[in-house]
Scaffold this motif. Structure first.
Motif, short mmCIF file in Angstrom:
data_model
loop_
_atom_site.label_atom_id
_atom_site.label_comp_id
_atom_site.label_asym_id
_atom_site.label_seq_id
_atom_site.Cartn_x
_atom_site.Cartn_y
_atom_site.Cartn_z
N THR A 155 0.85 -1.18 0.00
CA THR A 155 0.00 0.00 0.00
C THR A 155 0.89 1.23 0.00
O THR A 155 1.82 1.33 0.80
CB THR A 155 -0.91 0.03 1.24
OG1 THR A 155 -1.66 -1.18 1.29
CG2 THR A 155 -1.85 1.22 1.19
N SER A 156 0.61 2.13 -0.91
CA SER A 156 1.43 3.33 -1.03
C SER A 156 0.57 4.58 -0.93
O SER A 156 -0.45 4.70 -1.62
CB SER A 156 2.18 3.34 -2.36
OG SER A 156 2.81 4.58 -2.55
N ALA A 157 1.00 5.48 -0.07
CA ALA A 157 0.38 6.81 0.01
C ALA A 157 1.46 7.83 -0.28
O ALA A 157 1.55 8.88 0.35
CB ALA A 157 -0.22 7.02 1.41
N SER A 158 2.33 7.46 -1.24
CA SER A 158 3.44 8.33 -1.59
C SER A 158 3.50 8.50 -3.09
O SER A 158 3.21 7.57 -3.85
CB SER A 158 4.76 7.71 -1.08
OG SER A 158 5.86 8.43 -1.58
N SER A 159 3.89 9.70 -3.50
CA SER A 159 4.07 9.95 -4.94
C SER A 159 5.45 9.49 -5.40
O SER A 159 5.77 9.58 -6.58
CB SER A 159 3.88 11.44 -5.23
OG SER A 159 4.83 12.20 -4.49
N VAL A 160 6.25 9.04 -4.45
CA VAL A 160 7.58 8.54 -4.79
C VAL A 160 7.46 7.04 -5.13
O VAL A 160 6.91 6.27 -4.34
CB VAL A 160 8.57 8.73 -3.62
CG1 VAL A 160 9.94 8.17 -3.99
CG2 VAL A 160 8.66 10.20 -3.25
N GLY A 214 0.16 11.47 -4.14
CA GLY A 214 0.69 11.16 -2.82
C GLY A 214 -0.25 11.46 -1.69
O GLY A 214 0.17 11.56 -0.53
N THR A 215 -1.51 11.58 -2.00
CA THR A 215 -2.45 11.87 -0.91
C THR A 215 -3.09 10.57 -0.42
O THR A 215 -2.66 9.99 0.56
CB THR A 215 -3.51 12.86 -1.38
OG1 THR A 215 -4.08 12.39 -2.61
CG2 THR A 215 -2.87 14.22 -1.61
N ASP A 262 -4.21 6.48 -0.68
CA ASP A 262 -3.32 5.33 -0.89
C ASP A 262 -3.87 4.40 -1.96
O ASP A 262 -5.06 4.17 -2.07
CB ASP A 262 -3.08 4.59 0.42
CG ASP A 262 -4.36 4.19 1.11
OD1 ASP A 262 -4.86 4.99 1.91
OD2 ASP A 262 -4.86 3.08 0.83
#
Lengths: 327, 84
Positions: free
Chosen positions: A206-211, A305-306, A308
């Motif tokens: 799970t990603s909540a990052s724009s990276v 990035g907001t 997820d």
């Protein structure tokens, strides 16, 4: 004459005796002689008298020894001989040796001859053309080693002439060109599949990052040839967004090099609603131009990035397959 | 059972993280950690209540919004027609 006699000590009558008893004296004398000669009695025809002990006049009759040498006859390789007196025999082979290093070799049945020593460094070899079947000859020279470097091999050129074949390059194969071996880059196989690598992952990310971050889906292949193409097949399962107004982004990499963005706005709704879109599939034909181990992988990011986004949601199995295709 | 992603969504709603499974040590932070391992671990027991609260609040907000629309003589379809 001494009395008793020398050396037998037989007692004799003495003329100066005042009283004599000649018969009795002779009886003593005769008995002494008989006793001394007792061992001489007996014996049979052909027997000989031999000492029985170290005691004087102690003899015994014994049978004459059987097998006495009566004649010596020279056989093959021996000369001389005789039937009486000192007999001389001579080793005929030895007399053939006349100089240092001479050898004796047979020339036929029961015949032989001298082989004079050869020259320094020569070896004795068989030669049916000589009387002894042997001769001294310079040794045959060994093969001259043509190898100079690690990996060299030897092959026969121009008949039996040894020749050096230097090691080829990685991936090359031994082939034949103009009748001799050589290293060559193999034909790629005309689009044939040379190898297949497959990997999977089911760990939810799970990603909540724009990276961009790894999705855990990765596989490594070592191409057989640097001319090969690598067909990358990706099926990223369990994709979606879970919150906020975002979207899933996926990209394919070779090592640290981004090859393609395979999804740019997965699951986008324009709202904060969840949206699971299932699998994102992609195929990419790469030309890494290497024979070194090469790693392919996917990375993901959450658009903006907001909220997820996710992959392998609910342990969905993602797969990556690498096919090496011959050029 | 909540997932690691759901726990972080609860604890760190502003984002800036990536998590692999439920493993706190796998978390990649954009800049700096926004919660501790203890908070993350405790979050699994807190998530269901937090989620229920969020769902209830969303429902309350929805009912309130519908009432306001009705007071204005509007419906949800009117809002969609306006592209909202």
């Amino acid at each position: 004459m001494s009395n008793p006699t020398t050396p037998f000590s037989w007692q004799m009558p003495t003329a100066t005796d005042l009283v004599t008893d000649l018969p009795a004296d002779f009886e003593v004398f005769g008995q002494a002689v008989a006793t001394s000669m007792a061992d001489l009695l007996g014996g049979t025809s052909g027997q000989i008298l031999a000492k029985n002990s170290n005691t004087d006049m102690d003899f015994v009759w014994v049978t004459n020894d059987v097998g006495d040498i009566t004649a010596v006859t020279a056989g093959t390789g021996i000369s001389g001989g005789g039937t009486s007196g000192a007999v001389t025999i001579t080793n005929s082979m030895a007399t053939e040796i006349t100089a240092k290093g001479d050898l004796i070799a047979g020339t036929g049945s029961a015949t032989f001859d001298n082989i004079p020593v050869g020259n320094n460094g020569e070896t004795l070899v068989a030669d049916s053309s000589t009387s002894t079947g042997l001769k001294w000859a310079a040794p045959a020279t060994g093969m001259s080693n043509p190898m100079t470097n690690t990996g060299d091999t030897i092959y026969s050129s121009s008949g039996s002439t040894p020749a050096r074949l230097g090691i080829g390059s990685t991936g090359q194969v031994l082939t034949v060109a103009s009748g001799v071996p050589s290293w060559a880059t193999p034909a790629g196989g005309g689009g044939k599949v040379l190898q297949v690598i497959n990997a999977t992952t089911s760990t939810n990310v799970t990603s909540a990052s724009s990276v961009y971050a790894n999705t855990g889906l990765t596989a490594t292949i070592t191409p057989t040839l640097n001319t090969s193409k690598i067909l990358v097949l990706v099926n990223q399962a369990g994709c979606g967004k879970q919150s906020s107004d975002t979207a899933l982004q996926l990209q394919l990499l070779r090592g640290a090099t981004v090859l393609a963005k395979i999804e740019g706005i997965g699951g986008y709704t324009g709202t904060a609603a969840q949206n699971f879109i299932g699998s994102v599939s992609s195929s990419y034909l790469d030309a890494p131009a290497t024979t070194s181990a090469t790693t392919y992988k996917t990375q993901m990011a959450s658009f903006g990035g907001t909220g997820d986004s996710c992959t392998q949601q609910q342990s969905s199995v993602s797969t990556i397959t690498l096919l090496e295709i011959g050029a | 059972m909540a997932t690691g992603g759901e726990i972080l969504r609860m604890l760190c709603p502003s984002g800036g993280w990536v998590v692999y499974g439920d493993d706190f040590d796998s978390i990649i932070w954009d800049d700096q950690a926004k919660c501790t391992k203890a908070q993350f671990t405790a979050g699994f027991a807190q998530y269901d209540a937090w989620k229920a609260e969020q769902d209830a609040k969303a429902q309350t907000d929805k009912v309130s919004a519908q009432a306001k629309l009705e007071a204005l003589g509007l419906t949800a379809y009117d809002l969609k027609a306006l592209g909202l």
